[in-house]
Motif scaffolding. Sequence first.
Motif: not given
Length: 182
Positions: A51-80
């Motif tokens: 979010g705008e507050n810059g808080r990142r979700p916890s990355a403490s998940r176990k490793p997985s097939f699809q990994g851990s995703s975190v997204g942020h917006w750069e203008g109209d583009t979502l960067v994951v």
Amino acid sequence: WRGIDTPNYHCWPPSPVEGSMGGTVQLVSAPGYLVLLNEGGNNFRIIPIVGENGRRPSASRKPSFQGSSVGHWEGDTLVVDVTNFNGKPWLGNAQPPNLLPQASSDALHIIERWSRPDATIFEYQVVVEDPKMLTAPWTGSTARRGILPYDSVDESLCFLDPELDARHKEYAAEQAKKRGTR
């Protein structure tokens, strides 16, 4: 490579690169999250959005097939940004054309860029890095139409055949014995 070596044979989920634009996908947004529903193998990804507050979700998940995703917006583009893989996904058909499927390691790092130039098109760009398996990063992109009213995400089931799996394991053991390995 043999078909029985692929993750699909074992009903494992695809990597984000292979699954994000394969088959019918539907995006569902909620405050602070993007959910990607993928028809292939009934897979889904929940992508927390910084979010705008810059808080990142916890990355403490176990490793997985699809990994851990975190997204942020750069203008109209979502960067994951995707990390925390278990080293089992293949990059599959998402890699540059005319190459054999590429396995990955626990060092896999994927950066996805999602944008919508208009109401009917998704643009998807990806950068794939894996210093343990790749000599250099590679990039790819694709554009596809969005889901139309008559499209739907249907169930897609995967069943392991225990008898066939046992025969494949026997064959693999015989081949390893011939090579003098386990």
